[in-house]
Scaffold this motif. Structure first.
Motif, PDB file in Angstrom:
ATOM      1  N   THR A  93       0.849  -1.184   0.000  1.00 35.64           N
ATOM      2  CA  THR A  93       0.000   0.000   0.000  1.00 35.64           C
ATOM      3  C   THR A  93       0.887   1.238   0.000  1.00 35.64           C
ATOM      4  O   THR A  93       2.025   1.203   0.478  1.00 35.64           O
ATOM      5  CB  THR A  93      -0.928   0.055   1.221  1.00 35.64           C
ATOM      6  N   LYS A  94       0.346   2.316  -0.537  1.00 35.82           N
ATOM      7  CA  LYS A  94       1.069   3.588  -0.555  1.00 35.82           C
ATOM      8  C   LYS A  94       0.356   4.552   0.374  1.00 35.82           C
ATOM      9  O   LYS A  94      -0.873   4.645   0.363  1.00 35.82           O
ATOM     10  CB  LYS A  94       1.105   4.156  -1.969  1.00 35.82           C
ATOM     11  N   SER A  95       1.128   5.247   1.185  1.00 28.91           N
ATOM     12  CA  SER A  95       0.554   6.263   2.062  1.00 28.91           C
ATOM     13  C   SER A  95       1.460   7.489   2.056  1.00 28.91           C
ATOM     14  O   SER A  95       2.634   7.400   1.731  1.00 28.91           O
ATOM     15  CB  SER A  95       0.373   5.719   3.485  1.00 28.91           C
ATOM     16  N   ALA A  96       0.901   8.617   2.411  1.00 30.41           N
ATOM     17  CA  ALA A  96       1.657   9.870   2.446  1.00 30.41           C
ATOM     18  C   ALA A  96       1.243  10.666   3.668  1.00 30.41           C
ATOM     19  O   ALA A  96       0.090  10.609   4.102  1.00 30.41           O
ATOM     20  CB  ALA A  96       1.401  10.677   1.177  1.00 30.41           C
ATOM     21  N   ALA A 108       5.338   6.546   1.452  1.00 26.84           N
ATOM     22  CA  ALA A 108       5.881   5.210   1.713  1.00 26.84           C
ATOM     23  C   ALA A 108       5.049   4.156   1.001  1.00 26.84           C
ATOM     24  O   ALA A 108       3.821   4.262   0.942  1.00 26.84           O
ATOM     25  CB  ALA A 108       5.900   4.932   3.213  1.00 26.84           C
ATOM     26  N   ILE A 109       5.736   3.166   0.466  1.00 26.24           N
ATOM     27  CA  ILE A 109       5.080   1.996  -0.105  1.00 26.24           C
ATOM     28  C   ILE A 109       5.511   0.834   0.775  1.00 26.24           C
ATOM     29  O   ILE A 109       6.699   0.565   0.913  1.00 26.24           O
ATOM     30  CB  ILE A 109       5.499   1.771  -1.568  1.00 26.24           C
ATOM     31  N   GLU A 110       4.533   0.192   1.415  1.00 26.78           N
ATOM     32  CA  GLU A 110       4.845  -0.826   2.411  1.00 26.78           C
ATOM     33  C   GLU A 110       4.024  -2.078   2.197  1.00 26.78           C
ATOM     34  O   GLU A 110       2.877  -2.018   1.751  1.00 26.78           O
ATOM     35  CB  GLU A 110       4.551  -0.288   3.816  1.00 26.78           C
ATOM     36  N   GLY A 111       4.623  -3.204   2.564  1.00 23.14           N
ATOM     37  CA  GLY A 111       3.941  -4.485   2.521  1.00 23.14           C
ATOM     38  C   GLY A 111       4.605  -5.433   3.498  1.00 23.14           C
ATOM     39  O   GLY A 111       5.680  -5.131   4.030  1.00 23.14           O
TER      40      GLY A 111
END
Length: 135
Positions: free
Chosen positions: A27-30, A41-44
């Protein structure tokens, strides 16, 4: 927003159903930091690495800022190799005059290795007394 991540040259949003990374649910968050800058950030998360995850190339890239950073992951078969040696130190961007950091050399193995030695500029740094924990 132009920041993205590529996994083996495939955008993380376009992974096919056979990709072992699909299960990471990236997922991408800002968000805005207190100093006024923005973090994207792109996190998994992967529950368990498999050999299918081996030799994966990651590239995080910002088209807006024309900058990227590569990361390559090598998965080890733990049954095949029970000895792991790690060395950790500052990232190049963190190593500058006035900054401080630790440098760690470590070995993880089935038995204590009292011959494990740290070399600095090809010289033995010092002999260390090994500490063993009580069981």
């Amino acid at each position: 927003d132009s920041f993205t991540m590529f996994i083996n040259n495939v955008n993380y949003t376009n992974l096919n159903s056979s990709s072992p990374w699909l299960a990471a649910n990236f997922t991408k968050s800002a968000w805005r930091e207190t100093n006024g800058t923005y973090t994207v950030a792109i996190e998994g998360f992967v529950d368990y690495f498999t050999m299918q995850h081996d030799r994966t190339d990651f590239l995080c890239y910002s088209a807006k800022y024309e900058r990227g950073r590569y990361f390559w992951i090598k998965i080890k078969d733990r049954q095949a190799n029970q000895t792991n040696i790690h060395i950790r130190g500052p990232k190049p961007s963190e190593a500058y005059v006035g900054a401080g950091s630790s440098v760690t050399c470590a070995i993880n193995a089935a038995n204590v290795d009292d011959s494990f030695t740290m070399f600095i500029n090809n010289n033995v740094h010092q002999q260390f007394q090994l500490l063993q924990s009580k069981q």
